[in-house]
Motif scaffolding. Sequence first.
Motif, short mmCIF file in Angstrom:
data_model
loop_
_atom_site.label_atom_id
_atom_site.label_comp_id
_atom_site.label_asym_id
_atom_site.label_seq_id
_atom_site.Cartn_x
_atom_site.Cartn_y
_atom_site.Cartn_z
N ASP A 1 3.25 7.06 8.68
CA ASP A 1 2.17 6.50 7.86
C ASP A 1 1.77 5.11 8.33
OD1 ASP A 1 1.86 8.54 5.57
OD2 ASP A 1 4.02 8.26 5.73
N PHE A 2 2.74 4.30 8.71
CA PHE A 2 2.43 2.95 9.19
C PHE A 2 3.53 2.47 10.10
CE2 PHE A 2 5.06 1.96 5.48
CZ PHE A 2 5.84 0.90 5.93
N ALA A 3 3.25 1.41 10.83
CA ALA A 3 4.25 0.74 11.65
C ALA A 3 3.84 -0.72 11.81
CB ALA A 3 4.39 1.40 13.02
N LEU B 1 10.85 9.03 16.52
CA LEU B 1 9.93 8.76 15.43
C LEU B 1 9.33 10.03 14.86
CD1 LEU B 1 8.03 5.58 16.72
CD2 LEU B 1 10.36 5.81 15.85
N ARG B 2 8.97 10.95 15.73
CA ARG B 2 8.35 12.18 15.26
C ARG B 2 9.33 13.00 14.41
NH1 ARG B 2 4.36 16.11 17.54
NH2 ARG B 2 4.21 14.82 19.40
N ALA B 3 10.59 13.12 14.88
CA ALA B 3 11.58 13.92 14.15
C ALA B 3 11.88 13.31 12.79
CB ALA B 3 12.86 14.04 14.98
N ILE B 4 12.00 11.98 12.75
CA ILE B 4 12.27 11.30 11.48
C ILE B 4 11.09 11.51 10.52
CG2 ILE B 4 12.52 9.04 10.39
CD1 ILE B 4 14.07 8.19 12.94
N THR B 5 9.88 11.35 11.03
CA THR B 5 8.70 11.49 10.18
C THR B 5 8.60 12.91 9.62
OG1 THR B 5 7.51 9.81 11.45
CG2 THR B 5 6.19 11.32 10.13
N THR B 6 8.81 13.89 10.47
CA THR B 6 8.72 15.29 10.03
C THR B 6 9.74 15.58 8.93
OG1 THR B 6 7.92 15.99 12.20
CG2 THR B 6 8.87 17.69 10.77
N ALA B 7 10.99 15.13 9.15
CA ALA B 7 12.04 15.39 8.17
C ALA B 7 11.78 14.66 6.85
CB ALA B 7 13.40 14.97 8.73
N GLY C 1 8.85 14.62 0.92
CA GLY C 1 7.87 13.91 0.11
C GLY C 1 7.92 12.40 0.25
N CYS C 2 8.56 11.90 1.30
CA CYS C 2 8.70 10.45 1.50
C CYS C 2 7.58 9.91 2.38
CB CYS C 2 10.03 10.12 2.17
SG CYS C 2 11.48 10.92 1.46
N VAL C 3 7.18 8.69 2.14
CA VAL C 3 6.31 7.95 3.05
C VAL C 3 7.18 7.38 4.16
CG1 VAL C 3 4.80 5.93 3.24
CG2 VAL C 3 4.65 7.43 1.24
N SER D 1 0.80 -1.22 0.00
CA SER D 1 0.00 0.00 0.00
C SER D 1 0.83 1.27 0.00
CB SER D 1 -0.92 0.02 1.23
OG SER D 1 -1.87 -1.03 1.17
N PHE D 2 1.98 1.25 0.67
CA PHE D 2 2.68 2.50 0.94
C PHE D 2 4.02 2.64 0.19
CE2 PHE D 2 -0.13 2.09 4.63
CZ PHE D 2 -0.75 3.34 4.58
N TYR D 3 4.50 1.60 -0.41
CA TYR D 3 5.68 1.74 -1.27
C TYR D 3 5.17 1.74 -2.71
CZ TYR D 3 9.95 0.57 -3.85
OH TYR D 3 11.00 0.56 -4.75
N ARG D 4 5.04 2.92 -3.27
CA ARG D 4 4.49 3.08 -4.61
C ARG D 4 5.53 3.78 -5.48
NH1 ARG D 4 1.51 -0.56 -5.07
NH2 ARG D 4 0.69 0.42 -6.95
N PRO D 5 6.54 3.04 -5.92
CA PRO D 5 7.67 3.66 -6.63
C PRO D 5 7.30 4.18 -8.01
CG PRO D 5 7.84 1.27 -6.72
CD PRO D 5 6.69 1.58 -5.80
N THR D 6 7.99 5.23 -8.40
CA THR D 6 7.90 5.76 -9.76
C THR D 6 9.30 5.70 -10.37
OG1 THR D 6 8.38 8.03 -9.07
CG2 THR D 6 6.06 7.34 -9.04
N ARG D 7 9.40 6.08 -11.63
CA ARG D 7 10.70 6.08 -12.29
C ARG D 7 11.68 6.99 -11.53
NH1 ARG D 7 12.28 5.36 -17.76
NH2 ARG D 7 10.08 5.20 -18.33
#
Length: 424
Positions: free
Chosen positions: A235-237, A200-206, A211-213, A114-120
């Motif tokens: 987004d998930f854990a 976790l919060r600092a990593i998520t914010t950065a 633009g990363c999930v 669901s959350f790893y949606r890679p593009t070129r």
Amino acid sequence: MTPAETQALTLDARDALAPFRDEFLIPRHTDGSEQAYFCGNSLGLQPRATRQALLDELDDWRDLAVEAHFRGKHPWMPYHELVRENLAAVVGALPHEVVAMNSLTANLHLMMVSFYRPTRERNAILIEKSAFPSDHHAVASQIRFHGHDPATAKIELEGDEPGGAISSDAIVRALDEHGERIALVLLPGVQYLSGQAFDLRAITTAAHAKGCVVGFDLAHAVGNLPLQLHDSGCDFAVWCSYKYLNSGPGAVAGCFVHERHAQADLPRFAGWWGHDPSTRFEMGPQFTATAGADGWQLSNPPILALAPLRVSLELFRRAGMAALREKSIALTGYFESLIRSELAEVIEISTPRESERRGCQLSLRVRGPREAGRSLYDHLHANGIVVDWREPDVIRAAPTPLYNRRIDCLRFVNSVTQWATARR
């Protein structure tokens, strides 16, 4: 009795959480004495109430058969809901954001669908170099599944601090350098080898700023640290439940999906039990996801696996994560102080010193040749002190606040002193 023993026993007697030890079955050494068990980071001990909880389900199966889904002591149909509130409290989530299901790596794959949606342009996954092998396997296989090459799309963070810890600056540098091509940041809550805890919060914010999930593997963090998953914004854990959650070997795992995704139209591998319960038994072919984490379920709940989790989470509810964390800081600090004062010439600690950057676990390396570490590990086990060994040279010891004591830590130190003296 030595002064050190008197002090340890006095402090243990003052411990408000000490009665919880009596709610666990402590394994015995070959001489009949209780083990000093420091392996809750690998397999938690069995709560005394677990056996009866399993027998209750077996009795309902015997007496009610299929009707136990509705008329059992703990009806099976909504059984996974019986652990929801307490599980949410342990991980700092809203109840509908968590679900107990599957195993950790299975849940990780489901989340990446669901959350790893890679593009070129954006197809990389950021992971730490020393991540548990299963995470590396899952990440590499997902990258290949989407037609990309792990050699370029798997970005590995290396430790940049003594002992192998990863600084916040190193994470920020990696995001600055690679953020434009990172689709997913997947990091641990607590690093399994070093015992380092992450913000976790600092990593998520950065990461979100780039633009990363963001997802977290909480195998060594759940039940170890107070987590605030909802407030972190990740987004998930995913996590397992057989370590600090004391739910037995191969226990049912858990999953968190932030509520902003509760009704999102995300791609997923769907199963019947993830279908909206209001129409599930209409048996139609069209999948309608249950809102929240429940929508990622595949199959009906494994009752005999959920019963031990229900028992353990009740202990966490009664103790409270705040009180457990307070004891953990004191207990692990006491353990560290003993090691540094009594064993500085024998052992080095690779886990960060700051209490906010670690949980229960101390990762230890024996000074000297590599074989010395394995020799000490064998000596400890021969004397009823249970730790674990991780290649290439790490002894992991985790004084767990639900059942460990200061006298256990002193016993560890005295045994290492005995070993070191015999080798001189």
